[in-house]
Design a protein around this motif. Structure first.
Motif, PDB file in Angstrom:
ATOM      1  N   VAL A   7       0.858  -1.178   0.000  1.00 61.81           N
ATOM      2  CA  VAL A   7       0.000   0.000   0.000  1.00 61.81           C
ATOM      3  C   VAL A   7       0.899   1.235   0.000  1.00 61.81           C
ATOM      4  O   VAL A   7       1.910   1.275   0.688  1.00 61.81           O
ATOM      5  CB  VAL A   7      -0.904   0.014   1.240  1.00 61.81           C
ATOM      6  CG1 VAL A   7      -1.744   1.288   1.289  1.00 61.81           C
ATOM      7  CG2 VAL A   7      -1.796  -1.222   1.263  1.00 61.81           C
ATOM      8  N   VAL A   8       0.527   2.222  -0.786  1.00 57.03           N
ATOM      9  CA  VAL A   8       1.283   3.469  -0.805  1.00 57.03           C
ATOM     10  C   VAL A   8       0.451   4.572  -0.167  1.00 57.03           C
ATOM     11  O   VAL A   8      -0.784   4.542  -0.193  1.00 57.03           O
ATOM     12  CB  VAL A   8       1.690   3.868  -2.236  1.00 57.03           C
ATOM     13  CG1 VAL A   8       2.642   2.853  -2.822  1.00 57.03           C
ATOM     14  CG2 VAL A   8       0.472   4.036  -3.129  1.00 57.03           C
ATOM     15  N   THR A  12      -1.778  13.343  -1.696  1.00 59.34           N
ATOM     16  CA  THR A  12      -2.970  14.148  -1.436  1.00 59.34           C
ATOM     17  C   THR A  12      -4.184  13.243  -1.315  1.00 59.34           C
ATOM     18  O   THR A  12      -4.173  12.079  -1.729  1.00 59.34           O
ATOM     19  CB  THR A  12      -3.227  15.171  -2.562  1.00 59.34           C
ATOM     20  OG1 THR A  12      -3.467  14.457  -3.782  1.00 59.34           O
ATOM     21  CG2 THR A  12      -2.039  16.106  -2.731  1.00 59.34           C
ATOM     22  N   ILE A  13      -5.242  13.788  -0.750  1.00 59.34           N
ATOM     23  CA  ILE A  13      -6.518  13.094  -0.641  1.00 59.34           C
ATOM     24  C   ILE A  13      -7.616  14.102  -0.961  1.00 59.34           C
ATOM     25  O   ILE A  13      -7.526  15.273  -0.582  1.00 59.34           O
ATOM     26  CB  ILE A  13      -6.701  12.481   0.763  1.00 59.34           C
ATOM     27  CG1 ILE A  13      -7.983  11.644   0.844  1.00 59.34           C
ATOM     28  CG2 ILE A  13      -6.677  13.548   1.852  1.00 59.34           C
ATOM     29  CD1 ILE A  13      -8.085  10.815   2.126  1.00 59.34           C
ATOM     30  N   ILE A 173       5.495   6.652  -0.176  1.00 57.93           N
ATOM     31  CA  ILE A 173       4.598   7.754  -0.522  1.00 57.93           C
ATOM     32  C   ILE A 173       4.592   7.909  -2.038  1.00 57.93           C
ATOM     33  O   ILE A 173       5.643   7.835  -2.675  1.00 57.93           O
ATOM     34  CB  ILE A 173       5.064   9.053   0.149  1.00 57.93           C
ATOM     35  CG1 ILE A 173       5.106   8.859   1.678  1.00 57.93           C
ATOM     36  CG2 ILE A 173       4.148  10.222  -0.204  1.00 57.93           C
ATOM     37  CD1 ILE A 173       5.817   9.968   2.411  1.00 57.93           C
ATOM     38  N   ALA A 174       3.406   8.072  -2.611  1.00 62.97           N
ATOM     39  CA  ALA A 174       3.279   8.161  -4.071  1.00 62.97           C
ATOM     40  C   ALA A 174       2.733   9.525  -4.453  1.00 62.97           C
ATOM     41  O   ALA A 174       2.067  10.194  -3.653  1.00 62.97           O
ATOM     42  CB  ALA A 174       2.356   7.068  -4.599  1.00 62.97           C
ATOM     43  N   PRO A 175       2.996   9.954  -5.704  1.00 60.88           N
ATOM     44  CA  PRO A 175       2.406  11.211  -6.188  1.00 60.88           C
ATOM     45  C   PRO A 175       0.892  11.129  -6.206  1.00 60.88           C
ATOM     46  O   PRO A 175       0.303  10.073  -5.940  1.00 60.88           O
ATOM     47  CB  PRO A 175       2.975  11.340  -7.609  1.00 60.88           C
ATOM     48  CG  PRO A 175       4.171  10.455  -7.619  1.00 60.88           C
ATOM     49  CD  PRO A 175       3.868   9.326  -6.675  1.00 60.88           C
ATOM     50  N   PRO A 281      -1.691   0.844 -10.641  1.00 62.95           N
ATOM     51  CA  PRO A 281      -0.912   0.075 -11.603  1.00 62.95           C
ATOM     52  C   PRO A 281       0.581   0.116 -11.280  1.00 62.95           C
ATOM     53  O   PRO A 281       1.151   1.151 -10.983  1.00 62.95           O
ATOM     54  CB  PRO A 281      -1.204   0.788 -12.938  1.00 62.95           C
ATOM     55  CG  PRO A 281      -2.538   1.404 -12.726  1.00 62.95           C
ATOM     56  CD  PRO A 281      -2.571   1.815 -11.288  1.00 62.95           C
ATOM     57  N   THR A 282       1.221  -1.050 -11.335  1.00 58.97           N
ATOM     58  CA  THR A 282       2.617  -1.147 -10.953  1.00 58.97           C
ATOM     59  C   THR A 282       3.525  -0.939 -12.148  1.00 58.97           C
ATOM     60  O   THR A 282       3.124  -1.050 -13.291  1.00 58.97           O
ATOM     61  CB  THR A 282       2.907  -2.530 -10.353  1.00 58.97           C
ATOM     62  OG1 THR A 282       2.546  -3.523 -11.311  1.00 58.97           O
ATOM     63  CG2 THR A 282       2.113  -2.743  -9.091  1.00 58.97           C
ATOM     64  N   GLU A 283       4.785  -0.652 -11.861  1.00 58.36           N
ATOM     65  CA  GLU A 283       5.801  -0.566 -12.891  1.00 58.36           C
ATOM     66  C   GLU A 283       6.297  -1.969 -13.224  1.00 58.36           C
ATOM     67  O   GLU A 283       6.154  -2.900 -12.441  1.00 58.36           O
ATOM     68  CB  GLU A 283       6.988   0.265 -12.392  1.00 58.36           C
ATOM     69  CG  GLU A 283       6.683   1.719 -12.126  1.00 58.36           C
ATOM     70  CD  GLU A 283       7.911   2.446 -11.596  1.00 58.36           C
ATOM     71  OE1 GLU A 283       7.991   3.661 -11.817  1.00 58.36           O
ATOM     72  OE2 GLU A 283       8.773   1.798 -10.971  1.00 58.36           O
ATOM     73  N   LEU A 284       6.886  -2.089 -14.404  1.00 59.04           N
ATOM     74  CA  LEU A 284       7.657  -3.281 -14.731  1.00 59.04           C
ATOM     75  C   LEU A 284       9.094  -2.986 -14.341  1.00 59.04           C
ATOM     76  O   LEU A 284       9.691  -2.027 -14.824  1.00 59.04           O
ATOM     77  CB  LEU A 284       7.562  -3.594 -16.233  1.00 59.04           C
ATOM     78  CG  LEU A 284       6.246  -4.163 -16.743  1.00 59.04           C
ATOM     79  CD1 LEU A 284       6.302  -4.334 -18.255  1.00 59.04           C
ATOM     80  CD2 LEU A 284       5.935  -5.491 -16.079  1.00 59.04           C
TER      81      LEU A 284
END
Length: 476
Positions: A7-8, A12-13, A173-175, A281-284
């Motif tokens: 989980v990231v 913002t929310i 933490i993600a954008p 969606p994840t990165e490769l």
């Protein structure tokens, strides 16, 4: 506790300032600021610090559960959470934040709770414990005497939610995440991590709705089984039955999946690591495997034939395993294109690579297609598809069938039906590939090689006879 959080934490929310269906304003705020506001609105800064921390654990987990499960977005709303205490947590725009609460939130805003082996943030229901009570949830005022007795925040949390509570710390933490809808429509022949998410979720939903067929294997390839399951889902839930996963179908799948998994309840069935379908969606990247990696390798191989900055590939290196060679090739491509040299493929790198590949196909001179690096489209060819690429594959199969009796000839009609699927499976078994019946990069390469050998063998000198009819049909 898992070694790395799946989980990231969103930067913002988006908060809806009213009940879910009300015509109220949405505001987007930094996630940490949101938690500071909620804590300052619901608890007192004079409470013992361990009581404050116990409450903040619950507030963070509650909010993350709403984001992770896309509880509101899956119902068609464009926000993550409301500020209505009937539904969610109190949030007062523009209110003053208590200094000690701000400091504590800064220290722990990327920590949250899970239960047992489940990986989704706990739906940490709580109430004030005076005017309202919530059996199985945390009592806000009830945390104070426990802290005064010397209990830690972790001990307080477990006293309310149970001994099987885990504390996940320092989650990434993600954008700005927004919704998980990736902005593209998925249909027959697509291959991606998002397709794998669709397949996993539909398989779980089908446990509760048996009229939705299972999808095997779950491999990220949008094949005929996946399309049948999508159509059955759309029929079950009164959506347009087109077998295509657009925005409405994507979020409806997410909503039903949340409900059958009960991801937003205290008695959640839980989402385990072995069946996780990530919300984002994840990165490769290095260590990844599967058809998405194999397609990536194919694009890199094609582009590498035209750009000296990139390494060359052999067909036996298109193995679907993201190892050091793939990482180095991705890094070289990113360097060539002026992208961040991460060695991992995010959506920006993928789109650039696909554009480069398509430009090469459009620019190279006309020649016999079997004599060049086979131009696989940016989709897998799978049962149920129609079109010129399928027709071309059928022509290749029939060329191979002339020299290999075990390969059945097929009708060249541009329709990828069971006969074409079975013939592809035979070719795959012939060359030692998994007999999936779907044409990916490696299968296409081997088919082209076999057909090329057959055609070369049919070119005779005077008096020679290859053993099978040649002539006008052979050049098809």
């Amino acid at each position: 506790m898992p070694e790395q959080s799946p989980v990231v934490i969103p930067e913002t929310i988006t908060v809806h300032l009213g009940a879910p269906s009300s015509n109220a304003q949405n505001i987007t705020v930094p996630f940490a600021d949101y938690i500071k506001n909620v804590a300052s609105s619901e608890i007192y800064p004079t409470w013992p610090e361990e009581a404050i921390r116990a409450n903040i654990y619950a507030q963070i987990s509650y909010a993350l559960n709403r984001v992770f499960t896309e509880w509101y977005r899956a119902q068609g709303y464009d926000f993550d959470i409301t500020n209505s205490t009937r539904y969610d947590q109190s949030f007062v725009p523009g209110r003053d934040i208590f200094e000690n609460i701000s400091t504590i939130v800064d220290d722990m805003f990327n920590n949250y709770l899970t239960r047992g082996e489940a990986i989704e943030p706990l739906f940490a229901q709580y109430c004030n414990g005076t005017t309202t009570t919530c059996p199985g949830g945390l009592s806000q005022w009830g945390t104070v005497p426990l802290a005064e007795q010397g209990m830690s925040a972790e001990e307080i949390v477990r006293s309310f939610y149970g001994d099987d509570i885990n504390f996940v710390r320092n989650a990434p933490i993600a954008p700005n995440l927004g919704g998980s809808w990736p902005g593209v429509t998925f249909r027959l022949g697509d291959v991606s991590e998002e397709v794998r998410i669709i397949q996993n979720r539909l398989n779980r939903i089908s446990t509760n709705y048996p009229n939705i067929p299972k999808i095997y294997p779950v491999d990220g390839i949008f094949d005929a089984d996946t399309e049948r399951a999508v159509r059955a889902f759309q029929r079950q839930f009164n959506l347009a039955v087109d077998g295509i996963v657009g925005k409405s179908t994507w979020y409806r799948i997410a909503f039903v999946y949340n409900n059958v998994k009960r991801l937003s309840e205290l008695d959640s069935e839980g989402l385990r690591l072995e069946d996780v379908s990530r919300q984002f969606p994840t990165e490769l990247r290095e260590g990844a495997t599967g058809p998405g990696v194999q397609l990536l390798q194919y694009f890199l191989a094609v582009v590498g034939e035209y750009y000296d900055q990139l390494p060359r590939w052999q067909p036996n290196q298109l193995d679907g395993v993201f190892g050091p060679q793939t990482r180095e090739a991705v890094t070289a491509y990113q360097r060539m294109m002026g992208l961040p040299e991460t060695g991992a493929v995010d959506r920006t790198t993928w789109n650039e690579l696909l554009s480069t590949y398509q430009s090469i196909l459009a620019a190279r001179p006309e020649q016999e297609w079997l004599q060049e690096l086979a131009g696989l489209p940016e989709i897998f060819l799978v049962e149920g598809m129609r079109g010129e690429e399928v027709r071309r594959a059928q022509q290749v199969i029939n060329i191979i069938a002339r020299a290999y009796p075990e390969v059945p000839a097929v009708g060249v009609d541009g329709i990828f039906g069971p006969a074409t699927r079975d013939a592809v499976s035979v070719v795959q078994a012939l060359v030692g590939l998994p007999a999936t019946g779907a044409i990916g990069p490696l299968t296409w390469e081997y088919m082209a090689q076999l057909a090329g050998d057959v055609l070369a063998g049919s070119q005779t000198s005077e008096g020679q006879y290859p053993g099978y009819p040649v002539g006008e049909e052979a050049s098809a």
